[in-house]
Design an enzyme around this catalytic site. Sequence first.
Site, PDB file in Angstrom:
ATOM      1  N   ASP A 203       0.768  -1.153  -0.006  1.00 51.68           N
ATOM      2  CA  ASP A 203       0.183  -0.170  -0.105  1.00 51.68           C
ATOM      3  C   ASP A 203       0.974   1.456   0.098  1.00 51.68           C
ATOM      4  O   ASP A 203       1.941   1.224  -0.610  1.00 51.68           O
ATOM      5  CB  ASP A 203      -0.882  -0.147   1.173  1.00 51.68           C
ATOM      6  CG  ASP A 203      -2.300   0.461   1.177  1.00 51.68           C
ATOM      7  OD1 ASP A 203      -2.465   1.751   0.641  1.00 51.68           O
ATOM      8  OD2 ASP A 203      -3.167  -0.046   1.068  1.00 51.68           O
TER       9      ASP A 203
ATOM     10  N   HIS B 176      -4.022   6.284   3.313  1.00 50.76           N
ATOM     11  CA  HIS B 176      -4.591   4.761   2.477  1.00 50.76           C
ATOM     12  C   HIS B 176      -4.086   3.694   3.188  1.00 50.76           C
ATOM     13  O   HIS B 176      -4.609   2.597   3.763  1.00 50.76           O
ATOM     14  CB  HIS B 176      -4.500   4.925   1.199  1.00 50.76           C
ATOM     15  CG  HIS B 176      -5.138   3.831   0.363  1.00 50.76           C
ATOM     16  ND1 HIS B 176      -4.510   2.483   0.026  1.00 50.76           N
ATOM     17  CD2 HIS B 176      -6.324   3.789  -0.279  1.00 50.76           C
ATOM     18  CE1 HIS B 176      -5.483   1.932  -0.505  1.00 50.76           C
ATOM     19  NE2 HIS B 176      -6.502   2.604  -0.911  1.00 50.76           N
TER      20      HIS B 176
ATOM     21  N   SER C 290     -11.018  -0.569  -1.405  1.00 51.00           N
ATOM     22  CA  SER C 290      -9.664  -0.818  -0.764  1.00 51.00           C
ATOM     23  C   SER C 290     -10.176  -0.912   0.747  1.00 51.00           C
ATOM     24  O   SER C 290      -9.381  -1.290   1.275  1.00 51.00           O
ATOM     25  CB  SER C 290      -9.059   0.704  -0.995  1.00 51.00           C
ATOM     26  OG  SER C 290      -8.171   0.814  -2.069  1.00 51.00           O
TER      27      SER C 290
END
Length: 738
Positions: free
Chosen positions: A140, A205, A529
């Site tokens: 990620d 994220h 996600s």
Amino acid sequence: MESQTSLFPSLILIFCLTCTLLNSCYGATDDDRKVYIVYMGDLPKGKISASSIHTNILQEVVGSDGVDSKLHSYTKSFSGFVANLTSEEAQKLKGMEGVMSVFPNENKQLHTTRSWDFMGFPKNVNRTTFESDIIIGMFDTGIWPESESFNDQGFGPPPKRWRGICQESSNFTCNNKIIGARYYRSQGQLIGQDDFDSPRDSEGHGTHTASTAAGNLVSGASLLGLGLGTARGGVPSARIAVYKICWSRGCSDADILAAFDDAISDGVDIISLSVGGAPKDYFKDSIAIGAFHAMKNGILTSNSAGNSGPSPGSVSNASPWSLTVAATTSDRKFVTNVKLGNGELYEGISINTFDLKNKMFPIIYGGDAPTIGSDPSDSRLCLAYTIDKKLVEGKILLCDMALDGEQQLATGAVGTIMQDTAFPDVAFSYLLPASSLGLKKVSELKDYYNSSRTPTATIQKSIEGKDELAPYVATFSSRGPNRITRDILKPDLTAPGVDILAAWSEATTVTGDEGDTRIVPYNIVSGTSMSCPHATAAAAYVKSFHPTWSPAAIKSALMTTAYPISVDRNADAEFAYGAGQINPTRAINPGLIYDAGEIDYVDFLCGQGYTSEFLRLVTSENNSCPQTTKKLASHLNYPSFTLSSKSKSVRTHVFPRTVTNVGSPMSSYKAIVNAPAGLKIEVIPNVLSFKSLGQKKSFLVKVTRLETKMDHIIISGSFIWYDGVHQVRSPIIAQVYS
Ligand SMILES: *[C@@H]1O[C@H](CO)[C@@H](O)[C@H](O)[C@H]1NC(C)=O
Ligand SMILES: *[C@@H]1O[C@H](CO)[C@@H](O)[C@H](O)[C@H]1NC(C)=O
Ligand SMILES: *[C@@H]1O[C@H](CO)[C@@H](O)[C@H](O)[C@H]1NC(C)=O
Ligand SMILES: *[C@@H]1O[C@H](CO)[C@@H](O)[C@H](O)[C@H]1NC(C)=O
Ligand SMILES: *[C@@H]1O[C@H](CO)[C@@H](O)[C@H](O)[C@H]1NC(C)=O
């Protein structure tokens, strides 16, 4: 490739979060006792009983009546206890040797990572001590290691078989929770000015996905008061190995493959990859290639399906050896009320942390405020440079389209009301007070605007509402059919991915947009996600009970125990949600599994037209494709069944399958068929009797789609192997396409 995060991250500025918000949540009422959980990690070694350790620790803090305040001891799979304590005592316990964490036993209706409770995976599920040996490789944007979600208090050293490294830098170190971290920056992968040249996350994220999969229990977590509750990952004891492959400009294939190369040899157990691109041939797709080699080494790769829904055929990461995860809503939604001068209240959707304190502001419609030279048909959408600032400053701007808020902020508006018909099921954060309303509400609002001489409104801070229809698949979630192999159903299953609260990077802000000053330890975002790490954690949970199971076995367990989604707002049904919503507590005891290994995928690839020579290079083994009969995709031992054809006339197909008994040694399963009109399903034989664990039985599923007059149809049924205890469910889809 791009990370599949929230659809449009937005941003703003106003007030800074300080710890006082969280501190106040712990409550300062010292005299009242509350029920706390004192978690002490693994079971103690040696002969000392966990229970007596608990009593001793408690007595040290509360004196000899400690025994009375202890309500329960955990002594089977891990060590800990429940006690009725004052906040002062709880604080003291936190500092005691052997105590990992102390947190209040909350019983709120709306929990922060509500998603886990909503899907029937409460905090107190049975866990194995092996969970702390599970290593989840997070591919990620990196991680924010200082987050409470990654505090390693109480964690022992990394599992012995761990061979990874920590690429430390001046500001980045690993701990016993984040046991490894690498970053990849291939040539040409330029660093933006906000990127850290280390595994540190500058975007949020990666911190969010890692904490959703494996974050600790952190009570009092919220986004500036929204979603307040206990944040937790699905496998809070699992370790995280960080592979930073995404930067502000994207995630390069070279870096993705480098990360797979390392992660497999480092010894991770599961790989979580919330990244994807357009559907590509399996061996032209870095993720499919990496996932294939991971599978060869017994590692399951969990992938996001993509945020390109609801268009058909938009699903990415569709290789049969990986798990492809769609996104569903949960029953908690964030609503933002708009109050008008006439007293009317409209329920809109957004995540609005700003508080206008019910102050009324004049409304102005974008279509009534074009700059000289702009067309009202552009300014009604509030497009950049079309709005006359002088007319809008200090007012609430009404727009016929949802934007990220930057345009509205630039006009000097104090807030914005937007018409949003594209994403009615997701709440976004914006740079300024904002709420989005559907078409009908906007048209009513316009009537008021037109009929009042001084139309005014205010936008309230968001509140939590309940969505009785949940779960349903989010509009943005990418849909099947699988464009690479039509007869392998994708996505495989679905998990919560809408309005998920989890840890965030403090190097960015709520929206990440310029002008936002809201630095927060927890943030609420949406996307596949966010659903992917839920499935990753569920897979890790299954693996913690069955360490030797193959990737296909784990996947089968998750798919055959998934909840069929009953409230279906989507005509595309299984192409939206696959086998259904994951149910981890049932997945640890699936009864039967559809297993598959490298050789099965090689046979499948032969059928897809790959040559023996090619496959020999891929597998480095002496595999060869059968000269005569090529295996059909539908012959792969997959837990779902897909029959597609261009012809509208009657179509029959026979699917061979083999199941392995992992339930009770002596058991007998009966096939229960659910066939809708237009579909005939026959299971041959329709009873399977087992005499031992690990025994395999083969059977055929004969599916007949009757003649149809339609050019496009999707008919879906299912069948279940049932032994009176386990329900092993497979969806069956028949499709006519042109
Ligand atoms: C905990 O203690 C409080 C008094 O401080 C009492 O009211 C409450 O019933 C106790 N709870 C339990 C579960 O024993
Ligand atoms: C936990 O496992 C025990 C023993 O296997 C079982 O009896 C119990 O029902 C399980 N509890 C939950 C919540 O699944
Ligand atoms: C390291 O941390 C300090 C203090 O938080 C910060 O000022 C500095 O920019 C950081 N450096 C890097 C390279 O991230
Ligand atoms: C207000 O009413 C006029 C006249 O009916 C119409 O042309 C205009 O589009 C209306 N404005 C809005 C914002 O609905
Ligand atoms: C590979 O398989 C072929 C055909 O089965 C065989 O002729 C050949 O000897 C094998 N090669 C090796 C290196 O095992």
